[in-house]
Enzyme design. Structure first.
Site, short mmCIF file in Angstrom:
data_model
loop_
_atom_site.label_atom_id
_atom_site.label_comp_id
_atom_site.label_asym_id
_atom_site.label_seq_id
_atom_site.Cartn_x
_atom_site.Cartn_y
_atom_site.Cartn_z
N SER A 145 -10.76 -21.76 -0.43
CA SER A 145 -11.15 -21.59 0.89
C SER A 145 -9.95 -20.71 1.51
CB SER A 145 -11.64 -22.45 1.76
OG SER A 145 -13.05 -23.00 0.82
N GLU A 172 -5.90 -24.92 -7.75
CA GLU A 172 -7.29 -24.83 -6.82
C GLU A 172 -7.84 -26.14 -6.74
OE1 GLU A 172 -8.68 -20.46 -6.94
OE2 GLU A 172 -9.71 -21.29 -8.64
N GLY A 218 -11.49 -16.03 -3.21
CA GLY A 218 -12.84 -16.03 -3.67
C GLY A 218 -13.64 -15.55 -2.59
N GLY A 219 -14.33 -16.07 -1.66
CA GLY A 219 -15.23 -15.47 -0.69
C GLY A 219 -14.62 -14.25 0.07
N ASN A 255 -10.72 -13.00 -6.58
CA ASN A 255 -11.51 -13.38 -7.67
C ASN A 255 -13.22 -13.12 -7.30
OD1 ASN A 255 -13.17 -14.49 -9.61
ND2 ASN A 255 -12.47 -16.58 -9.26
N TRP A 256 -13.48 -12.06 -7.55
CA TRP A 256 -14.95 -11.42 -7.19
C TRP A 256 -16.01 -12.23 -7.60
CZ3 TRP A 256 -14.88 -5.50 -7.03
CH2 TRP A 256 -13.86 -4.96 -6.40
N LYS A 257 -15.78 -13.29 -8.66
CA LYS A 257 -16.76 -14.10 -9.45
C LYS A 257 -17.93 -12.94 -9.93
CE LYS A 257 -15.10 -18.15 -6.91
NZ LYS A 257 -15.26 -19.36 -6.31
N GLU A 310 -15.11 -23.03 -12.20
CA GLU A 310 -16.15 -22.73 -12.46
C GLU A 310 -16.57 -22.64 -14.02
OE1 GLU A 310 -16.75 -19.50 -9.65
OE2 GLU A 310 -16.57 -21.06 -8.06
N HIS A 367 -10.75 -21.09 -14.92
CA HIS A 367 -11.40 -21.19 -13.41
C HIS A 367 -12.33 -22.39 -13.65
CE1 HIS A 367 -13.51 -20.70 -9.97
NE2 HIS A 367 -12.56 -20.07 -9.45
N GLY A 416 -15.11 -22.80 -2.24
CA GLY A 416 -16.32 -22.07 -1.79
C GLY A 416 -16.97 -23.20 -0.81
P1 PGA Z 1 -12.90 -19.32 -2.62
O1 PGA Z 1 -12.70 -19.43 -3.98
O2 PGA Z 1 -11.85 -18.73 -2.00
O3 PGA Z 1 -14.23 -18.66 -2.49
O4 PGA Z 1 -12.89 -20.99 -2.11
C1 PGA Z 1 -11.68 -19.42 -4.82
C2 PGA Z 1 -11.74 -19.38 -6.07
O5 PGA Z 1 -12.60 -20.03 -6.73
O6 PGA Z 1 -10.77 -18.98 -7.02
#
Ligand code: PGA
Length: 248
Positions: A212, A166, A233-234, A9-11, A96, A94, A172
């Site tokens: 994470s 999640e 994500g990251g 997930n590149w956001k 967010e 998600h 994050g």
């Molecule tokens: P993260 O994000 O790996 O940076 O914690 C995961 C996500 O939001 O899907």
């Protein structure tokens, strides 16, 4: 047997040129992956991403989709638009989106249904807040979310869904759920799916862990019996890190 699925997930990161660069770098590194490999760049990068991924085992996903076919929904994107580009997956719900854009389980359910009806696989996110975990209501929250986001589907549709568990406090933050905690909640989600749609569906649906997840913890998380993949994500923004997770 469920085939594992690792999705990035590149956001809100990467330009189209940077998307091409990252996918070109990933292609040789993930070509022998035993799992399904998906990257989910921002909307504007999707054409470049699909082009770069052509002929490889990398599939492309979007980060959201609207449930109406077309019309006066400024800034939204429809399933048909994504399909026309060659997009095969879409993240919905998600945390967010829930936190900053007010998305509810009912809306997430509509988005997931629209994706399924259009032939795109939804990656549906659920997970508890830190305060909810601390109050001991993780199961109650995750059960409610699971029941609402998977409502009104056929058994066949549910089997095609991917759920991403999640825990919001792990996203994050560098804090990962322990493999035992992640396994426990994911097995619980599978038991809810079983209650709603029966054991065959529950055994078929793939449930990822997200929060994470990185090269250091991927192997142990993926070793748990109910964890069928990861939403990253990251660690999905750099080719070596994402490769290490995909080749866990
Ligand atoms: P993260 O994000 O790996 O940076 O914690 C995961 C996500 O939001 O899907």
């Amino acid at each position: 047997m469920r085939k594992p699925i690792i999705a990035g997930n590149w956001k809100m990161n990467k330009t189209p040129a940077e998307a091409t660069e990252l996918i070109e770098a990933l292609k040789p590194l993930v070509k022998d992956a035993q799992c399904d490999v998906v990257v989910c760049p921002p909307f504007v990068c999707l054409p470049a991403a699909v082009e770069a991924a052509k002929g490889s085992n990398i599939k492309v996903g979007a980060q959201n989709v609207h449930f109406e076919k077309s019309g006066a929904f400024t800034a939204e994107v429809s399933v048909d638009m994504l399909k026309a580009l060659g997009v095969e997956y879409v993240i919905v719900g998600h945390s967010e989106r829930r936190q900053y854009f007010g998305e509810t389980d009912a809306v997430v359910n509509k988005r997931a249904l629209a994706a399924l009806e259009g032939g795109i696989t939804p990656i549906i996110c659920v997970g508890e807040l830190k305060s909810e975990r601390e109050s001991g209501i993780t199961h109650a929250i995750v059960e409610l979310q699971t029941r609402l986001v998977l409502a009104n589907m056929t058994e066949c549709q549910v089997k095609k869904c991917v759920i991403a568990y999640e825990p919001v406090w792990a996203i994050g933050t560098g804090l990962t759920a322990t493999k035992e905690d992640a396994q426990e909640v994911i097995a619980f989600i599978r038991s809810i799916v079983c209650d709603m749609y029966g054991s065959e569906v529950a055994e078929a649906i793939r449930i990822q862990y997200g929060g994470s997840m990185n090269p250091k913890n991927a192997t142990e998380l993926m070793g748990m019996p109910d964890i069928d993949g990861g939403l990253i994500g990251g660690a999905s923004l750099k080719a070596p890190d994402f490769t290490a997770v995909v080749n866990y």
